[in-house]
Design a protein around this motif. Sequence first.
Motif, PDB file in Angstrom:
ATOM      1  N   GLY A   1       0.814  -1.213   0.000  1.00 35.17           N
ATOM      2  CA  GLY A   1       0.000   0.000   0.000  1.00 35.17           C
ATOM      3  C   GLY A   1       0.845   1.259   0.000  1.00 35.17           C
ATOM      4  N   LEU A   2       1.966   1.239   0.725  1.00 30.08           N
ATOM      5  CA  LEU A   2       2.847   2.406   0.765  1.00 30.08           C
ATOM      6  C   LEU A   2       3.430   2.702  -0.613  1.00 30.08           C
ATOM      7  CD1 LEU A   2       4.328   4.568   2.402  1.00 30.08           C
ATOM      8  CD2 LEU A   2       6.115   2.885   2.877  1.00 30.08           C
ATOM      9  N   ILE A   3       3.849   1.654  -1.318  1.00 30.75           N
ATOM     10  CA  ILE A   3       4.390   1.834  -2.670  1.00 30.75           C
ATOM     11  C   ILE A   3       3.315   2.402  -3.599  1.00 30.75           C
ATOM     12  CG2 ILE A   3       5.341   0.629  -4.670  1.00 30.75           C
ATOM     13  CD1 ILE A   3       6.572  -1.388  -2.668  1.00 30.75           C
ATOM     14  N   LEU A   4       2.109   1.823  -3.501  1.00 29.88           N
ATOM     15  CA  LEU A   4       1.005   2.305  -4.325  1.00 29.88           C
ATOM     16  C   LEU A   4       0.646   3.749  -3.981  1.00 29.88           C
ATOM     17  CD1 LEU A   4      -1.126   1.576  -6.451  1.00 29.88           C
ATOM     18  CD2 LEU A   4      -2.567   0.696  -4.611  1.00 29.88           C
ATOM     19  N   LEU A   5       0.700   4.089  -2.698  1.00 29.80           N
ATOM     20  CA  LEU A   5       0.364   5.448  -2.272  1.00 29.80           C
ATOM     21  C   LEU A   5       1.333   6.471  -2.856  1.00 29.80           C
ATOM     22  CD1 LEU A   5      -1.370   7.273  -0.430  1.00 29.80           C
ATOM     23  CD2 LEU A   5       0.306   6.845   1.375  1.00 29.80           C
ATOM     24  N   VAL A   6       2.623   6.148  -2.864  1.00 28.26           N
ATOM     25  CA  VAL A   6       3.620   7.064  -3.437  1.00 28.26           C
ATOM     26  C   VAL A   6       3.306   7.325  -4.908  1.00 28.26           C
ATOM     27  CG1 VAL A   6       6.049   7.322  -4.049  1.00 28.26           C
ATOM     28  CG2 VAL A   6       5.422   6.428  -1.795  1.00 28.26           C
ATOM     29  N   ALA A   7       2.944   6.263  -5.642  1.00 36.61           N
ATOM     30  CA  ALA A   7       2.618   6.419  -7.064  1.00 36.61           C
ATOM     31  C   ALA A   7       1.383   7.295  -7.254  1.00 36.61           C
ATOM     32  CB  ALA A   7       2.404   5.043  -7.694  1.00 36.61           C
ATOM     33  N   ILE A   8       0.376   7.100  -6.401  1.00 35.54           N
ATOM     34  CA  ILE A   8      -0.859   7.889  -6.521  1.00 35.54           C
ATOM     35  C   ILE A   8      -0.616   9.352  -6.160  1.00 35.54           C
ATOM     36  CG2 ILE A   8      -3.169   8.225  -5.529  1.00 35.54           C
ATOM     37  CD1 ILE A   8      -3.346   5.202  -5.184  1.00 35.54           C
ATOM     38  N   GLU A   9       0.132   9.578  -5.081  1.00 31.49           N
ATOM     39  CA  GLU A   9       0.335  10.949  -4.592  1.00 31.49           C
ATOM     40  C   GLU A   9       1.189  11.773  -5.549  1.00 31.49           C
ATOM     41  OE1 GLU A   9      -1.194  12.195  -1.355  1.00 31.49           O
ATOM     42  OE2 GLU A   9      -2.246  10.669  -2.497  1.00 31.49           O
ATOM     43  N   ARG A  10       2.072  11.127  -6.286  1.00 30.55           N
ATOM     44  CA  ARG A  10       2.907  11.871  -7.239  1.00 30.55           C
ATOM     45  C   ARG A  10       2.084  12.447  -8.381  1.00 30.55           C
ATOM     46  NH1 ARG A  10       8.231   8.589  -8.841  1.00 30.55           N
ATOM     47  NH2 ARG A  10       8.538  10.539  -9.988  1.00 30.55           N
ATOM     48  N   ARG A  11       0.908  11.847  -8.645  1.00 35.73           N
ATOM     49  CA  ARG A  11       0.048  12.318  -9.728  1.00 35.73           C
ATOM     50  C   ARG A  11      -1.173  13.090  -9.228  1.00 35.73           C
ATOM     51  NH1 ARG A  11       2.352   7.557 -10.919  1.00 35.73           N
ATOM     52  NH2 ARG A  11       3.155   7.211 -13.028  1.00 35.73           N
ATOM     53  N   ALA A  12      -1.381  13.115  -7.929  1.00 33.09           N
ATOM     54  CA  ALA A  12      -2.590  13.742  -7.382  1.00 33.09           C
ATOM     55  C   ALA A  12      -2.510  15.267  -7.478  1.00 33.09           C
ATOM     56  CB  ALA A  12      -2.776  13.323  -5.930  1.00 33.09           C
ATOM     57  N   VAL A  13      -3.645  15.874  -7.786  1.00 36.38           N
ATOM     58  CA  VAL A  13      -3.718  17.332  -7.852  1.00 36.38           C
ATOM     59  C   VAL A  13      -3.656  17.930  -6.451  1.00 36.38           C
ATOM     60  CG1 VAL A  13      -5.154  19.286  -8.551  1.00 36.38           C
ATOM     61  CG2 VAL A  13      -5.070  17.219  -9.973  1.00 36.38           C
ATOM     62  N   ALA A  14      -4.334  17.293  -5.490  1.00 38.10           N
ATOM     63  CA  ALA A  14      -4.352  17.760  -4.103  1.00 38.10           C
ATOM     64  C   ALA A  14      -4.007  16.597  -3.184  1.00 38.10           C
ATOM     65  CB  ALA A  14      -5.710  18.343  -3.751  1.00 38.10           C
ATOM     66  N   PRO A  15      -2.733  16.212  -3.093  1.00 43.80           N
ATOM     67  CA  PRO A  15      -2.343  15.049  -2.274  1.00 43.80           C
ATOM     68  C   PRO A  15      -2.652  15.252  -0.804  1.00 43.80           C
ATOM     69  CG  PRO A  15      -0.410  16.306  -2.936  1.00 43.80           C
ATOM     70  CD  PRO A  15      -1.564  16.880  -3.689  1.00 43.80           C
ATOM     71  N   ILE A  16      -2.872  14.137  -0.084  1.00 35.60           N
ATOM     72  CA  ILE A  16      -3.202  14.257   1.343  1.00 35.60           C
ATOM     73  C   ILE A  16      -2.005  14.757   2.156  1.00 35.60           C
ATOM     74  CG2 ILE A  16      -5.039  12.529   1.321  1.00 35.60           C
ATOM     75  CD1 ILE A  16      -3.057  10.486   2.315  1.00 35.60           C
ATOM     76  N   LEU A  17      -0.791  14.583   1.658  1.00 38.70           N
ATOM     77  CA  LEU A  17       0.399  15.140   2.295  1.00 38.70           C
ATOM     78  C   LEU A  17       1.202  15.899   1.231  1.00 38.70           C
ATOM     79  CD1 LEU A  17       2.094  15.437   4.838  1.00 38.70           C
ATOM     80  CD2 LEU A  17       3.319  13.364   4.195  1.00 38.70           C
ATOM     81  N   PRO A  18       0.956  17.214   1.080  1.00 38.52           N
ATOM     82  CA  PRO A  18       1.656  17.990   0.045  1.00 38.52           C
ATOM     83  C   PRO A  18       3.165  17.947   0.231  1.00 38.52           C
ATOM     84  CG  PRO A  18      -0.177  19.236   0.989  1.00 38.52           C
ATOM     85  CD  PRO A  18       0.010  18.018   1.848  1.00 38.52           C
ATOM     86  N   SER A  19       3.895  17.859  -0.870  1.00 39.14           N
ATOM     87  CA  SER A  19       5.357  17.761  -0.795  1.00 39.14           C
ATOM     88  C   SER A  19       5.986  19.009  -0.203  1.00 39.14           C
ATOM     89  CB  SER A  19       5.929  17.503  -2.200  1.00 39.14           C
ATOM     90  OG  SER A  19       5.572  18.561  -3.083  1.00 39.14           O
ATOM     91  N   ARG A  20       5.303  20.167  -0.330  1.00 42.08           N
ATOM     92  CA  ARG A  20       5.877  21.396   0.225  1.00 42.08           C
ATOM     93  C   ARG A  20       6.022  21.320   1.740  1.00 42.08           C
ATOM     94  NH1 ARG A  20       0.840  22.348  -1.655  1.00 42.08           N
ATOM     95  NH2 ARG A  20      -0.804  22.862  -0.141  1.00 42.08           N
ATOM     96  N   ILE A  21       5.209  20.472   2.383  1.00 42.39           N
ATOM     97  CA  ILE A  21       5.278  20.349   3.842  1.00 42.39           C
ATOM     98  C   ILE A  21       6.574  19.669   4.261  1.00 42.39           C
ATOM     99  CG2 ILE A  21       4.255  19.144   5.811  1.00 42.39           C
ATOM    100  CD1 ILE A  21       1.542  19.764   4.717  1.00 42.39           C
ATOM    101  N   VAL A  22       6.897  18.560   3.618  1.00 50.19           N
ATOM    102  CA  VAL A  22       8.078  17.789   4.029  1.00 50.19           C
ATOM    103  C   VAL A  22       9.376  18.448   3.586  1.00 50.19           C
ATOM    104  CG1 VAL A  22       6.855  15.601   4.127  1.00 50.19           C
ATOM    105  CG2 VAL A  22       7.871  16.326   1.971  1.00 50.19           C
ATOM    106  N   ARG A  23       9.283  19.548   2.818  1.00 49.48           N
ATOM    107  CA  ARG A  23      10.504  20.277   2.461  1.00 49.48           C
ATOM    108  C   ARG A  23      10.904  21.277   3.549  1.00 49.48           C
ATOM    109  NH1 ARG A  23       8.412  20.305  -3.062  1.00 49.48           N
ATOM    110  NH2 ARG A  23       7.502  22.375  -2.702  1.00 49.48           N
TER     111      ARG A  23
END
Length: 498
Positions: A236-258
């Motif tokens: 599920g974690l691997i699948l989630l990474v693939a989904i979030e990379r294409r999501a318009v509004a991901p549940i954890l935006p990448s700007r947060i972890v930067r």
Amino acid sequence: MSLSPARLRVLVAALLSVSFLGALDHTVVSTSLATIAGRLGALEHMSWIMVGYTLAATAMLPVVGKLGDAVGPRLIFVLSLVLFLAASLACGFAPDLGWLIVARVFQGLGSAGLQLMSQTIVARVTSPRQRPRYMAVIGAAFPIAIVVGPVVGGLITDYWSWPWVFWLNIPVGLVALALALAAVPRLPGGAHPRFDVPGSLVFTVSLAALVLAVTWIGDEALRPAAIACAAAAAIGLILLVAIERRAVAPILPSRIVRSRTILACLGLSLVVGAGLFSVVAYVPTYVQMAYRTSATLSGLVPIATVLGMLVSSLLTGWLVSRSGRYRLYPVAGTALAASGLATMALLPPGMPLWVPMVVMAAVGIGTGAFTNLIFAIVQSAASRDDLGVVTATTNLVRQVGAAVGTAVVGGVVGFAVAAGLPDGLDAATLTPAMARSTPEAVQDRIGLVYHDVFAPVFLGLACVYVCGVVIAVLLPAGRLTDEVPTVGSELETAESRA
């Protein structure tokens, strides 16, 4: 949005009532667990009464956080409170275990929204400098509930009927609902109303599988299921990474972890979960066996710990609100807690009970110095549109750390105690009362086994806090401002000041 002092006080009272409601429900139910399961004729499955609640409350945190950002925290808060109260009513009417577990799942869903939206609402109506004080007040619900909950649960179980364990929530919740409707302002949703449904579903299922894996891994009969759940979580974690990379509004935006500030706060939240919550669960057993005390007296050690947390959290919140400077407290707090746990590992057998009480109180003081403060820091480093998500992620990391830490400590203790007990004693059936009924020499041997088993556990948890010292040192220095947040981002301001 700025509120008048009077309305802000009513708002904090409502949020504190709701936070206390959720925390008290968990501690009261844990005390009455065996009685409830026995009355429903399902004692062998009683763990599901807690597991269902924990799964729902943990897995829904990021989803609820994103919903709060999208539609506004007030709506999610009120709906969560109504759901929690309706589920509490249903729990009390449960005719069998299946009904109760389903109702507890809905209770957990409501609890996730209450916990998260309380913190998000505070962030939306206060300035960064005000937040530590109010976060500490609302966070006081947890240690108070730990002290009060077992007593209340025991009284209800002994002198009333078990449905009132759940129905107790109704009058308190209705008062909190009335206060919330009057005091919680209509806060607008964020600029990104779209919701990542596929990512949310995959994340929820994956996290549920992870929690089940760490819950079941210590049970030999359930170990194959735990391994299957762990595999499902990894996939599920691997699948989630693939989904979030294409999501318009991901549940954890990448700007947060930067953000370095946010990453450091997430690391400190993990330390709280893995370093403290895991050991508090087993300290009473350790004290009963190693110090030969009753169950009542053994509770004094965790009570000393949470009272230390309470005092330290309130004091730290007040000090940070006065100065705006925060970096010293996580550094000093993690160092004090690490020293306390290392001292616990080095305590010789046969010490008076007040000694571990004082040492664990120091651990609580150290942890309380930053456990609620990091929410104020992390919210000041995020934009208004990401407050729900970043608060949810901080809570989630703590919950996962607690679940994994508790499972690891429980597994180590169970295996090592079973290997070290004298011949003729079965670790699976040995209770403190049984241990006290054995000859003096056997009691000495049992106490020494538990002392020798827990010493490396305390030392390992001290190492967790040492990692926390490193993380706290890496936390960018800054100063919380007096500006009440408006639309826009505070991230660049906070990071530039760091």
